[in-house]
Design a protein around this motif. Structure first.
Motif, PDB file in Angstrom:
ATOM      1  N   ALA A 471       0.844  -1.208   0.000  1.00 20.91           N
ATOM      2  CA  ALA A 471       0.000   0.000   0.000  1.00 20.91           C
ATOM      3  C   ALA A 471       0.871   1.247   0.000  1.00 20.91           C
ATOM      4  CB  ALA A 471      -0.931  -0.015   1.209  1.00 20.91           C
ATOM      5  N   ALA A 472       1.965   1.228   0.801  1.00 18.41           N
ATOM      6  CA  ALA A 472       2.874   2.375   0.847  1.00 18.41           C
ATOM      7  C   ALA A 472       3.543   2.582  -0.508  1.00 18.41           C
ATOM      8  CB  ALA A 472       3.933   2.156   1.924  1.00 18.41           C
ATOM      9  N   SER A 473       3.868   1.482  -1.190  1.00 19.21           N
ATOM     10  CA  SER A 473       4.513   1.609  -2.501  1.00 19.21           C
ATOM     11  C   SER A 473       3.575   2.237  -3.526  1.00 19.21           C
ATOM     12  CB  SER A 473       4.994   0.238  -2.993  1.00 19.21           C
ATOM     13  OG  SER A 473       3.904  -0.580  -3.372  1.00 19.21           O
ATOM     14  N   ARG A 474       2.288   2.067  -3.317  1.00 20.10           N
ATOM     15  CA  ARG A 474       1.328   2.721  -4.213  1.00 20.10           C
ATOM     16  C   ARG A 474       1.123   4.181  -3.835  1.00 20.10           C
ATOM     17  NH1 ARG A 474      -0.915  -2.528  -3.845  1.00 20.10           N
ATOM     18  NH2 ARG A 474      -2.126  -1.952  -1.994  1.00 20.10           N
ATOM     19  N   GLU A 475       1.284   4.482  -2.545  1.00 22.23           N
ATOM     20  CA  GLU A 475       1.045   5.850  -2.070  1.00 22.23           C
ATOM     21  C   GLU A 475       2.170   6.795  -2.448  1.00 22.23           C
ATOM     22  OE1 GLU A 475       0.391   8.133   2.225  1.00 22.23           O
ATOM     23  OE2 GLU A 475       0.070   5.965   2.060  1.00 22.23           O
ATOM     24  N   GLY A 476       3.440   6.367  -2.278  1.00 23.05           N
ATOM     25  CA  GLY A 476       4.546   7.242  -2.620  1.00 23.05           C
ATOM     26  C   GLY A 476       5.806   6.917  -1.847  1.00 23.05           C
ATOM     27  N   ALA A 477       6.923   7.554  -2.234  1.00 27.97           N
ATOM     28  CA  ALA A 477       8.227   7.285  -1.633  1.00 27.97           C
ATOM     29  C   ALA A 477       8.249   7.612  -0.150  1.00 27.97           C
ATOM     30  CB  ALA A 477       9.301   8.075  -2.371  1.00 27.97           C
ATOM     31  N   ALA A 478       7.608   8.712   0.242  1.00 27.28           N
ATOM     32  CA  ALA A 478       7.618   9.108   1.657  1.00 27.28           C
ATOM     33  C   ALA A 478       6.947   8.044   2.515  1.00 27.28           C
ATOM     34  CB  ALA A 478       6.920  10.454   1.825  1.00 27.28           C
ATOM     35  N   ALA A 479       5.861   7.472   2.002  1.00 18.64           N
ATOM     36  CA  ALA A 479       5.153   6.432   2.755  1.00 18.64           C
ATOM     37  C   ALA A 479       6.035   5.198   2.924  1.00 18.64           C
ATOM     38  CB  ALA A 479       3.854   6.069   2.046  1.00 18.64           C
ATOM     39  N   VAL A 480       6.788   4.835   1.872  1.00 15.39           N
ATOM     40  CA  VAL A 480       7.702   3.690   1.958  1.00 15.39           C
ATOM     41  C   VAL A 480       8.774   3.958   3.004  1.00 15.39           C
ATOM     42  CG1 VAL A 480       9.463   2.358   0.726  1.00 15.39           C
ATOM     43  CG2 VAL A 480       7.303   2.925  -0.408  1.00 15.39           C
ATOM     44  N   SER A 481       9.364   5.149   2.946  1.00 17.94           N
ATOM     45  CA  SER A 481      10.420   5.508   3.884  1.00 17.94           C
ATOM     46  C   SER A 481       9.925   5.474   5.325  1.00 17.94           C
ATOM     47  CB  SER A 481      10.958   6.902   3.535  1.00 17.94           C
ATOM     48  OG  SER A 481      11.919   7.314   4.474  1.00 17.94           O
ATOM     49  N   GLN A 482       8.765   6.057   5.563  1.00 19.54           N
ATOM     50  CA  GLN A 482       8.204   6.092   6.921  1.00 19.54           C
ATOM     51  C   GLN A 482       7.894   4.688   7.441  1.00 19.54           C
ATOM     52  OE1 GLN A 482       4.858   8.720   6.532  1.00 19.54           O
ATOM     53  NE2 GLN A 482       6.158  10.488   6.028  1.00 19.54           N
ATOM     54  N   LEU A 483       7.388   3.828   6.556  1.00 16.83           N
ATOM     55  CA  LEU A 483       7.071   2.462   6.975  1.00 16.83           C
ATOM     56  C   LEU A 483       8.335   1.709   7.363  1.00 16.83           C
ATOM     57  CD1 LEU A 483       5.017   0.115   7.232  1.00 16.83           C
ATOM     58  CD2 LEU A 483       5.504  -0.434   4.862  1.00 16.83           C
ATOM     59  N   LEU A 484       9.406   1.874   6.577  1.00 14.18           N
ATOM     60  CA  LEU A 484      10.660   1.186   6.886  1.00 14.18           C
ATOM     61  C   LEU A 484      11.219   1.625   8.236  1.00 14.18           C
ATOM     62  CD1 LEU A 484      12.425   1.273   3.387  1.00 14.18           C
ATOM     63  CD2 LEU A 484      11.299  -0.672   4.476  1.00 14.18           C
ATOM     64  N   ILE A 485      11.169   2.908   8.504  1.00 16.54           N
ATOM     65  CA  ILE A 485      11.681   3.416   9.785  1.00 16.54           C
ATOM     66  C   ILE A 485      10.853   2.874  10.940  1.00 16.54           C
ATOM     67  CG2 ILE A 485      12.048   5.504  11.161  1.00 16.54           C
ATOM     68  CD1 ILE A 485      12.499   6.960   8.417  1.00 16.54           C
ATOM     69  N   ALA A 486       9.539   2.859  10.768  1.00 14.30           N
ATOM     70  CA  ALA A 486       8.660   2.348  11.830  1.00 14.30           C
ATOM     71  C   ALA A 486       8.919   0.869  12.092  1.00 14.30           C
ATOM     72  CB  ALA A 486       7.201   2.583  11.441  1.00 14.30           C
ATOM     73  N   MET A 487       9.149   0.112  11.039  1.00 15.22           N
ATOM     74  CA  MET A 487       9.400  -1.316  11.215  1.00 15.22           C
ATOM     75  C   MET A 487      10.752  -1.573  11.869  1.00 15.22           C
ATOM     76  SD  MET A 487       7.902  -3.072   7.749  1.00 15.22           S
ATOM     77  CE  MET A 487       8.137  -4.722   8.397  1.00 15.22           C
ATOM     78  N   GLN A 488      11.728  -0.712  11.605  1.00 18.08           N
ATOM     79  CA  GLN A 488      13.053  -0.915  12.177  1.00 18.08           C
ATOM     80  C   GLN A 488      13.045  -0.773  13.702  1.00 18.08           C
ATOM     81  OE1 GLN A 488      15.623  -2.167  11.108  1.00 18.08           O
ATOM     82  NE2 GLN A 488      17.395  -1.461  12.270  1.00 18.08           N
ATOM     83  N   VAL A 489      12.220   0.091  14.223  1.00 24.08           N
ATOM     84  CA  VAL A 489      12.198   0.294  15.675  1.00 24.08           C
ATOM     85  C   VAL A 489      11.260  -0.689  16.370  1.00 24.08           C
ATOM     86  CG1 VAL A 489      12.794   2.730  15.474  1.00 24.08           C
ATOM     87  CG2 VAL A 489      10.387   2.068  15.514  1.00 24.08           C
ATOM     88  N   ARG A 490      10.500  -1.456  15.600  1.00 26.56           N
ATOM     89  CA  ARG A 490       9.591  -2.429  16.198  1.00 26.56           C
ATOM     90  C   ARG A 490      10.391  -3.636  16.688  1.00 26.56           C
ATOM     91  NH1 ARG A 490       5.283  -4.793  12.211  1.00 26.56           N
ATOM     92  NH2 ARG A 490       5.035  -2.573  11.779  1.00 26.56           N
ATOM     93  N   PRO A 491      10.211  -4.044  17.946  1.00 28.59           N
ATOM     94  CA  PRO A 491      10.963  -5.203  18.459  1.00 28.59           C
ATOM     95  C   PRO A 491      10.646  -6.450  17.642  1.00 28.59           C
ATOM     96  CG  PRO A 491       9.859  -4.018  20.241  1.00 28.59           C
ATOM     97  CD  PRO A 491       9.327  -3.460  18.958  1.00 28.59           C
ATOM     98  N   SER A 492      11.680  -7.247  17.368  1.00 28.27           N
ATOM     99  CA  SER A 492      11.471  -8.467  16.591  1.00 28.27           C
ATOM    100  C   SER A 492      11.746  -9.726  17.387  1.00 28.27           C
ATOM    101  CB  SER A 492      12.376  -8.467  15.352  1.00 28.27           C
ATOM    102  OG  SER A 492      13.729  -8.566  15.753  1.00 28.27           O
ATOM    103  N   GLY A 493      12.453  -9.593  18.529  1.00 32.99           N
ATOM    104  CA  GLY A 493      12.726 -10.751  19.363  1.00 32.99           C
ATOM    105  C   GLY A 493      13.810 -11.657  18.799  1.00 32.99           C
ATOM    106  N   ARG A 494      14.512 -11.216  17.763  1.00 30.76           N
ATOM    107  CA  ARG A 494      15.584 -12.044  17.181  1.00 30.76           C
ATOM    108  C   ARG A 494      16.581 -11.117  16.511  1.00 30.76           C
ATOM    109  NH1 ARG A 494      10.857 -13.622  14.892  1.00 30.76           N
ATOM    110  NH2 ARG A 494      11.116 -15.726  15.732  1.00 30.76           N
ATOM    111  N   SER A 495      17.730 -11.672  16.107  1.00 35.21           N
ATOM    112  CA  SER A 495      18.788 -10.837  15.542  1.00 35.21           C
ATOM    113  C   SER A 495      18.366 -10.205  14.221  1.00 35.21           C
ATOM    114  CB  SER A 495      20.060 -11.659  15.347  1.00 35.21           C
ATOM    115  OG  SER A 495      19.808 -12.754  14.495  1.00 35.21           O
ATOM    116  N   LEU A 496      17.561 -10.904  13.438  1.00 33.87           N
ATOM    117  CA  LEU A 496      17.048 -10.326  12.199  1.00 33.87           C
ATOM    118  C   LEU A 496      15.946  -9.330  12.520  1.00 33.87           C
ATOM    119  CD1 LEU A 496      16.773 -13.426   9.847  1.00 33.87           C
ATOM    120  CD2 LEU A 496      18.315 -11.497   9.574  1.00 33.87           C
TER     121      LEU A 496
END
Length: 740
Positions: A471-496
């Protein structure tokens, strides 16, 4: 009949306990057997076999017979001996243990009858004495018992005639053999006079090694063939006969067995509906489906799959135990009970098919997430494997095949009689997928792994995460960038991180199905956001593959989705993005790949961009580097990469400009030290990772000798201790560089 057990109690493979519910009516059968045993009107030795295949309830039936014999009305008194040969190590130990058990039983008779008649007590003592004497005689004979065993099996050895003569010849002491015969005669007379039956129960003979099976049967038939001694053996006749055939090297193990066991009592087969009812009622005592739909599906699973898998009491107990173990955790996770029961029934009956289902669900999840593909050859191979593991005729029933297909996503029933029974990995309707997601079903790409590993899928992402990315890829570059940053700070519980998994899964997906505009937005989102992704939660960049590397691997397939006009605009816009350090990595890769720096150009297939595109990229990056202050460079994610990219992508004039810029910006000693610190390289050894200051790192930007001399001066500057400390640390890094 009501079956009720403690919901937390696992039964394991133990026989039926005295206070446990008897779901298949074994106690009634056991009572009849016990009555028959207690009222046998013979003092001859007798061997009776309780026969049944593994899991049929032999041990439970034997345990019930033993309980029923205690205090049962009998034509003559009796005692029980529990002989368990698998706890005994060898032949000699078998002999010793059997006689020890018999002696204990006789001692028990003495104790029980000691307050009755003097005659009975005397008789019991005589048996005990004769038993000990005979046991000692047999022990002296040693391995001769083993060597005479086969003859004893077919012509019961009474330690007389040819058998005794053979013993004498073997031992070289004829009198010893006669003594053994005399000892046996005394024991037989004492046992007859005592008029008390000793019932020896032996379970799980079929679990012994073939040689041990044969040894035990010889022992029972030859040495243990005594008056008023009755053996109750428990075994699977097919397995025991096969083991005997191997060990005795006879063609017909069953015939051999029949010479030893005088009569058999087969374990009665419980009716299929009894087993299913037992399973269903017991399951209801500790688990319940969420709603009527779940209850209906569960009934169908128990009827269809349970009807095929619950063929023995052991199978019922094992599946119930698995569910008792798994359900508390999976219930909290919101798993579906009917799906879990279906899967555990299959695992109990066919572990190989269970593994096929696991592999199929994983592949189906990849397809649903858009991160994998299954070609026709793979589908055909998987279908062949399904048939092989399930069995050629397993899906002969159309009704059952339909039920099986309903459990798995994209598994379609083929009604064409000439074709294969199933088609694999068909299209899953969005509504069907959403129902599976909402119900946390086995067919859900987000939840299937709960049923195999008590955990979410290893990708730690949900379908919603992929939907959000597209959905972000359809919305625009800013949406993609914001989604990636939000996902990076989300705990994953593993090294990846979740971005690692997202980008890796996207790399494996079919990117030809996305619109060119989506591809452009993803590339521009990378170009704007990946430096911020690093700063949001830093990751290893030295050699461990991370989000930057995974994004870089997507550049070529995404660029290939762009037509000429959009491609030119996108590439030009990319290298003006805010993620300067990540873009610098791309720029350096292309500088080397095209052979514009270094002497090892790569083939065109390994280029990200064309030569003309690299010309424009180079001009853009040079201009960007020229516009930076040294502070801006040193505050970037990777200052050394920016400095190297600037030099490596420059012509001679640009190199001179860069060196002049560095000289001017490092007049200040603190800035000079900051620059040298940024030019250090990481070196990893078995002792850890070190930051070294290599001369070759300095040379492109400064005169190395002059820089090191300046460092030494700063290291002894007593007026500026902090600068001296920093300079000293850099000198140590320079020394370390020479060592490594």
């Amino acid at each position: 009949m009501v079956y009720q057990l403690d919901p937390g109690q696992l039964l394991g493979d133990a026989p039926l306990q005295a206070d446990a519910p008897d779901a298949v009516g074994l106690r009634e059968v056991a009572a009849s057997i016990a009555t028959a045993l207690a009222n046998l009107r013979t003092d001859a030795s007798l061997v009776i076999g309780i026969e049944g295949r593994w899991g049929s309830g032999k041990s439970s039936l034997l345990a019930e017979v033993e309980r029923a014999l205690v205090g049962a009305p009998a034509a003559r008194p009796h005692s029980l001996v529990h002989f368990r040969p698998w706890l005994v190590g060898n032949r000699d130990a078998l002999l010793e243990q059997l006689f020890a058990h018999l002696e204990d039983a006789v001692a028990g008779i003495e104790a029980a009858r000691g307050d009755t008649t003097r005659q009975t007590l005397v008789q019991a003592k005589q048996v005990g004495k004769a038993l000990r004497g005979f046991a000692a005689g047999v022990k002296r004979a040693g391995s001769a018992v083993e060597l005479a065993g086969d003859a004893a099996a077919f012509a019961p050895l009474k330690w007389a005639g040819k058998g005794v003569a053979w013993f004498g010849e073997w031992l070289g002491r004829e009198p010893a053999a006669k003594s053994l015969e005399t000892l046996r005669a005394r024991l037989e007379a004492a046992l007859k006079a005592l008029d008390h039956r000793i019932i020896v129960t032996i379970d799980d003979i079929d679990r012994l090694e073939p040689a041990e099976m044969l040894e035990l049967l010889r022992l029972v038939r030859s040495v243990g063939d005594l008056p008023n001694i009755l053996y109750l053996l428990c075994y699977d006749s097919a397995i025991l006969a096969h083991g005997v055939s191997q060990a005795a090297q006879v063609e017909d193990g069953q015939a051999y067995l029949e010479k030893i066991v005088q009569l058999t009592v087969p374990v009665p087969l419980p009716e299929a509906f009894q087993l299913r009812h037992w399973f269903e009622v017991t399951l209801a005592s500790f688990a319940a489906p969420r709603d009527e739909d779940g209850a209906s599906r569960l009934r169908t699973v128990i009827d269809l799959e349970g009807g095929r898998r619950l063929t023995t009491p052991r199978a019922v107990v094992r599946v119930l135990d698995a569910l008792r173990f798994l359900w508390p955790t999976l219930e909290k996770a919101g798993a579906d009970l009917a799906d879990l029961v279906w899967l555990q029934l299959i695992k109990e009956g066919n572990p190989a098919l269970y593994r096929w289902i696991e592999e199929y669900c994983a592949a189906a999840a990849e397809l649903s997430l858009g991160t994998g593909r299954v070609g026709e050859e793979e589908r055909a191979a998987s279908l062949d494997l399904l048939v092989a593991r399930a069995g050629k005729d397993w899906f002969g029933s159309l009704h059952y095949a339909h039920h099986f297909a309903e459990q798995l996503p994209g598994l379609e029933l083929n009604y064409d009689k000439e074709g294969a029974r199933f088609r694999l990995h068909g299209t899953v309707a969005e509504r069907e997928r959403d129902r599976a997601l909402a119900g946390r079903r086995l067919a859900s790409p987000d939840h299937y792994r709960l049923y195999f590993a008590l955990a979410a899928p290893t990708h730690a992402l949900k379908l919603a995460d992929f939907d959000a990315f597209w959905a972000a890829s359809r919305e625009g570059a800013a949406a993609v960038s914001q989604l990636l940053i939000a996902m990076q700070v989300r705990p994953s519980g593993r090294s990846l991180s979740q971005i690692d998994m997202l980008l890796e899964r996207i790399r494996g997906s079919d990117l030809t199905v996305i619109d060119p505009s989506q591809a452009a937005n993803i590339l521009l989102g990378f170009a704007d956001g990946l430096d911020l992704v690093y700063w949001a939660r830093p990751f290893e960049r030295f050699w461990v593959t991370g989000p930057w590397d995974r994004a870089e691997r997507l550049v070529v397939p995404l660029v290939e989705r762009l037509d000429d006009g959009l491609r030119a605009a996108t590439v030009d816009a990319m290298f003006k993005g805010a993620a300067l350090s990540w873009l610098t990595n791309l720029f350096r890769h292309e500088t080397f790949a095209h052979g514009r720096f270094g002497d090892r150009p790569k083939p065109p297939s390994e280029h990200y961009f064309s030569a003309s595109e690299l010309d424009r990229i180079t001009a853009t990056m040079r201009a960007r580097y020229r516009a930076l202050s040294l502070d801006a460079i040193l505050e970037a994610v990777s200052p050394i990469d920016i400095l190297y990219a600037w030099i490596q992508g420059a012509d001679a004039e640009e190199v001179e400009h860069t060196r002049a810029f560095i000289a001017a910006e490092t007049v200040d000693d603190s800035q000079f030290l900051r620059l040298l610190d940024a030019l250090r390289s990481a070196v990893t050894t078995s002792d850890g990772q070190f930051k070294t200051l290599k001369v070759e790192n300095l040379a492109p930007f400064l005169d190395a000798d002059t820089a090191l001399a300046r460092l030494r001066e700063l290291a002894v500057d007593i007026n500026r201790p902090e600068l001296a400390r920093r300079a000293g640390s850099l000198i140590e890094a320079a020394k370390a560089a020479r060592e490594f």
